[in-house]
Design an enzyme around this catalytic site. Sequence first.
Site, short mmCIF file in Angstrom:
data_model
loop_
_atom_site.label_atom_id
_atom_site.label_comp_id
_atom_site.label_asym_id
_atom_site.label_seq_id
_atom_site.Cartn_x
_atom_site.Cartn_y
_atom_site.Cartn_z
N GLN A 171 2.10 -3.83 -3.15
CA GLN A 171 0.71 -3.43 -2.95
C GLN A 171 0.33 -3.48 -1.47
O GLN A 171 -0.75 -3.04 -1.10
CB GLN A 171 -0.23 -4.38 -3.71
CG GLN A 171 -0.08 -4.37 -5.20
CD GLN A 171 -0.87 -5.51 -5.82
OE1 GLN A 171 -0.33 -6.54 -6.18
NE2 GLN A 171 -2.17 -5.33 -5.95
N HIS A 191 0.08 1.35 -2.20
CA HIS A 191 -1.20 1.52 -1.51
C HIS A 191 -1.04 2.03 -0.09
O HIS A 191 -1.99 2.00 0.69
CB HIS A 191 -1.99 0.21 -1.53
CG HIS A 191 -2.37 -0.23 -2.92
ND1 HIS A 191 -2.72 -1.52 -3.24
CD2 HIS A 191 -2.45 0.47 -4.08
CE1 HIS A 191 -3.01 -1.60 -4.53
NE2 HIS A 191 -2.84 -0.41 -5.05
N CYS A 232 2.83 22.64 11.90
CA CYS A 232 1.86 23.65 11.50
C CYS A 232 0.49 23.50 12.15
O CYS A 232 -0.37 24.37 12.02
CB CYS A 232 1.68 23.65 9.97
SG CYS A 232 0.83 22.18 9.34
N GLY A 272 3.38 -13.46 -4.91
CA GLY A 272 2.17 -13.43 -4.09
C GLY A 272 1.16 -12.37 -4.45
O GLY A 272 0.42 -11.91 -3.57
N SER A 274 -2.05 -11.33 -7.16
CA SER A 274 -2.96 -11.82 -8.20
C SER A 274 -2.81 -11.01 -9.49
O SER A 274 -3.28 -11.43 -10.54
CB SER A 274 -4.40 -11.73 -7.72
OG SER A 274 -4.82 -10.37 -7.63
N ASN A 301 2.81 -17.73 -7.74
CA ASN A 301 1.45 -17.61 -7.19
C ASN A 301 0.76 -18.96 -7.29
O ASN A 301 1.00 -19.72 -8.23
CB ASN A 301 0.66 -16.55 -7.96
CG ASN A 301 -0.47 -15.96 -7.13
OD1 ASN A 301 -1.39 -16.67 -6.74
ND2 ASN A 301 -0.40 -14.68 -6.86
#
Length: 408
Positions: A171, A191, A232, A272, A274, A301
């Site tokens: 993430q 992400h 381009c 690590g 959530s 975690n």
Amino acid sequence: MEEEADTGVPSRVERKALQKAKILQRETERKIFRLVGSVLKKPESERSEEEAAVLLLHRGTVEELCKRQVRRNVLKRKQEEVFDEADELRSKVRWLAAAVKQAKHLVVYTGAGISTAASIPDYRGPNGVWTLLQKGRSISSSDLSKAEPTLTHMCVRMLRKEKLLQHVVSQNCDGLHLRSGLPRHALSELHGNMFIEVCTSCSPVKEYVRLFDVTERTSLHRHMTGRRCSHCGSELRDTIVHFGERGTLEQPLNWKGAAEAAETADVILCLGTSLKVLKKYACLWCMNKPASKRPKLYIVNLQWTPKDDLAALKINGKCDDVMRLLMEELNIQVPGYDRAKDPVFSLAVPLRQEEVDSHTREVIARLDVQEDCVPDSGEQAEEATAVQGGWFGRGYGKGRRKKKKKDA
């Protein structure tokens, strides 16, 4: 007036009276909630007869306030960080090591918790971005380009090198997995990546890896970086997927690779994260399979995650501590990060002459190369240190202000 009565539409006076009655009712309810709340704060032995009578009279309010307190306590408990004792931690890591050795298709899911050792803040920890913002506190600004891969990043890379790991789903937007030496085909950055900008007008999409954070001018729903495609001439955009957006780019998001890895995985190790966002992606959890045929889940975690009850093992420890012990159990030597071997230097596309001044972010330089990427004037340099916009600037907001529509 007679026409209004005939049509069944309440008059203006009636509407105002109804609105006023609703306001008064809400105010009365607030006063009752405050009164009952103040009584409940007192120990039962210290309450007067009048106060006890108030609680009996407003039993519904008492029940509602008690439910709210229970929810607050549960939320507070979930936000607390829990650490396993040293002996228990070692025992759990041995269990994890056995699972890694036996796994046929190990997939690792990573979140902000693996980068905190690189001084990059997480989101939901005690000092995380979301946590501080919800408390009305400000968050510090820093140039995240200065961060380097942590021990956990290097351990993940070695697991892949030793053929114990098939794929990494991350993430994080910090690009540290790529910079650790992890092969790109074995990585899905769901992400985005702060070092990559792309031209979506080219087919296939043309990619530009840079040696600086390209998100200086970008934010939620605003992705143009201010530079143009050398092929381009179209505007380049970043690859970041902000909260509330849907990412569609093939690279670096690589959703296809993530879904295929999850489909074949027999063990998933979450480091690590959530899982409050990842849990929403059904394709990553094989939810279409019977529970007995889904991958075994291992979670590292310090805080509660929504997948804890489904995990074969939950380890409450810092990622670097757990991974250090894991690599000892697996008897794998972990090299430190070597900037001279950072793949970003071989992948990077240099800026054209007219683009040299298109950003003020610090440039990653080899140890033997001195690059002055910060403006000379003290005033400009001071402005460059505060991150404005982009991945950890304005873009971290969970929503955007609605523009007021002006009548033509």
